[in-house]
Write a protein that holds these residues in place. Structure first.
Motif, short mmCIF file in Angstrom:
data_model
loop_
_atom_site.label_atom_id
_atom_site.label_comp_id
_atom_site.label_asym_id
_atom_site.label_seq_id
_atom_site.Cartn_x
_atom_site.Cartn_y
_atom_site.Cartn_z
N GLN A 188 0.82 -1.20 0.00
CA GLN A 188 0.00 0.00 0.00
C GLN A 188 0.87 1.26 0.00
O GLN A 188 0.48 2.29 -0.58
N GLN A 189 2.04 1.20 0.62
CA GLN A 189 2.92 2.37 0.69
C GLN A 189 3.71 2.59 -0.62
O GLN A 189 4.21 3.69 -0.86
N ALA A 190 3.80 1.57 -1.44
CA ALA A 190 4.65 1.64 -2.63
C ALA A 190 4.01 2.49 -3.73
O ALA A 190 2.80 2.72 -3.76
N GLN A 191 4.85 2.98 -4.63
CA GLN A 191 4.38 3.65 -5.85
C GLN A 191 4.32 2.61 -6.96
O GLN A 191 5.29 1.88 -7.19
N TRP A 192 3.18 2.57 -7.65
CA TRP A 192 2.94 1.55 -8.66
C TRP A 192 2.88 2.14 -10.06
O TRP A 192 2.33 3.23 -10.26
N LEU A 193 3.42 1.40 -11.00
CA LEU A 193 3.23 1.67 -12.43
C LEU A 193 2.39 0.52 -12.97
O LEU A 193 2.76 -0.65 -12.81
N MET A 194 1.27 0.83 -13.63
CA MET A 194 0.32 -0.22 -14.00
C MET A 194 -0.11 -0.12 -15.45
O MET A 194 0.00 0.95 -16.08
N ARG A 195 -0.64 -1.23 -15.96
CA ARG A 195 -1.31 -1.20 -17.26
C ARG A 195 -2.58 -0.37 -17.13
O ARG A 195 -3.10 -0.14 -16.04
N GLU A 196 -3.07 0.09 -18.27
CA GLU A 196 -4.24 0.96 -18.31
C GLU A 196 -5.50 0.20 -17.93
O GLU A 196 -5.58 -1.02 -18.10
N GLY A 200 -6.44 -6.76 -19.45
CA GLY A 200 -6.73 -7.95 -18.63
C GLY A 200 -5.80 -8.04 -17.44
O GLY A 200 -6.20 -8.44 -16.34
N THR A 201 -4.53 -7.66 -17.64
CA THR A 201 -3.55 -7.66 -16.54
C THR A 201 -4.02 -6.76 -15.40
O THR A 201 -3.96 -7.15 -14.22
N ARG A 202 -4.50 -5.58 -15.73
CA ARG A 202 -4.95 -4.63 -14.70
C ARG A 202 -6.17 -5.17 -13.96
O ARG A 202 -6.30 -5.02 -12.74
N ARG A 203 -7.06 -5.80 -14.70
CA ARG A 203 -8.28 -6.33 -14.08
C ARG A 203 -7.96 -7.43 -13.07
O ARG A 203 -8.54 -7.49 -12.00
N VAL A 204 -7.01 -8.31 -13.43
CA VAL A 204 -6.61 -9.38 -12.50
C VAL A 204 -5.98 -8.78 -11.25
O VAL A 204 -6.27 -9.21 -10.12
N PHE A 205 -5.12 -7.79 -11.42
CA PHE A 205 -4.47 -7.16 -10.28
C PHE A 205 -5.50 -6.46 -9.38
O PHE A 205 -5.47 -6.62 -8.15
N ASP A 206 -6.40 -5.69 -9.96
CA ASP A 206 -7.41 -4.98 -9.17
C ASP A 206 -8.28 -5.96 -8.38
O ASP A 206 -8.65 -5.69 -7.23
N THR A 207 -8.60 -7.09 -8.99
CA THR A 207 -9.38 -8.11 -8.28
C THR A 207 -8.57 -8.71 -7.14
O THR A 207 -9.10 -8.94 -6.04
N ALA A 208 -7.28 -8.94 -7.36
CA ALA A 208 -6.43 -9.57 -6.34
C ALA A 208 -6.24 -8.68 -5.11
O ALA A 208 -6.18 -9.18 -3.98
#
Length: 295
Positions: A188-196, A200-208
């Motif tokens: 939660q403290q980290a800075q993230w760079l993510m797919r838009e 599908g990659t972003r959707r899996v991460f957001d769900t996780a």
């Protein structure tokens, strides 16, 4: 039946291009011939198939009803025209929309196998994120799609292909680089760079992360996986990407996979196509060859 396949083809081209002039160019016909063909079809059916919105011709209610049925007629006509050279060799063109990871790491082997066994099959490939692939199928841009993750749209057929997983990655200068376990608080403290959003990659991460991390500090979003990896290597960010996309950099030591037992990052790669799409031997060939390679 008083309508012709030519009139159906004109209707389908206008529906794709939203313009009589563009449809005429696509069909190598004159604009007046296309307009006359559409007018005759609407007169025969007793229904207006398009409404005008500015410079665009948009499908009417009846046009939407007719579109999948017209596509089926045209697909069947193409199969009759192409025919079968023998029981194993199919001819024709198939439009395929695929997500980035699939296109870069899995499709080359599939296309090579198809070229060897079905040399008359012409596969037209477009690379987009999973949401865009589904939108392309719904707008008849593609005959088949390969996406990452789920598809909850009831208008789509969904056929699982392969299991895959994401990993959380960091560069060699990140404070978490040598961590034996990265906690939800640290994530939660980290800075993230993510797919838009839409990938599908972003959707899996957001769900996780849902229910595990209250807020993810997404610093920036990029469509390009190579951009994400290059920035993470600089040391200040984390990202979550498919293992297939980072395997080489992890093995070389440029990136490290962080242990994140609190996150379930498995996902599924799957074929999708329109529920109302006609039977398509070309689509079946691609799907069956992909499943054979997976085995």
């Amino acid at each position: 039946m008083k309508y012709s396949l030519k009139q159906i083809a004109v209707f389908d081209a206008i529906a794709s291009e939203e313009s009589v002039s563009a449809a005429a160019r696509k069909l190598s016909m004159t604009q007046s011939a296309v307009s006359m063909s559409l007018s005759q079809l609407e007169s025969l059916l007793g229904r207006l198939l398009f409404t005008r919105q500015g410079n665009r011709l948009v499908l009417s209610h009846w046009g939407h009803w007719l579109r999948p049925r017209a596509r089926k007629l045209l697909q069947d006509a193409k199969q009759i025209e192409f025919g079968l050279h023998d029981q194993h060799l199919l001819s024709g063109k198939l439009g395929l929309g695929a997500s980035q990871t699939v296109a870069e790491h899995l499709l080359p082997n599939l296309i090579a196998a198809l070229d060897q066994h079905f040399p008359e099959l012409r596969l037209s490939l477009t690379v987009e994120n999973s949401v865009q692939v589904i939108q392309g199928l719904l707008s008849y841009e593609y005959d088949l799609g390969i996406i990452e993750g789920r598809c909850d749209d009831s208008r789509m057929m969904y056929l699982p292909w392969l299991e895959d997983h994401l990993v959380v990655i960091a560069g060699p200068h990140h404070p978490y680089y040598r961590s034996r376990e990265v906690t939800p608080s640290q994530l939660q403290q980290a800075q993230w760079l993510m797919r838009e959003p839409g990938a599908g990659t972003r959707r899996v991460f957001d769900t996780a992360v849902h229910g595990v991390i209250d807020t993810v500090n997404v610093w920036k979003e990029y469509c390009q996986v190579n951009v994400l990896k290059a920035l993470v290597k600089q040391g200040g960010y984390l990202s979550a990407l498919p293992w297939l996309d980072v395997e080489r950099e992890v093995q070389s030591g440029e990136l490290v996979v962080l242990p994140t037992p609190s996150l379930q990052l498995k996902r599924r790669l799957a074929f999708v196509w329109r529920q109302d799409a006609p039977e398509n031997p070309l689509r079946d060939v691609v799907v069956n060859e992909a499943k054979r390679l997976a085995r």
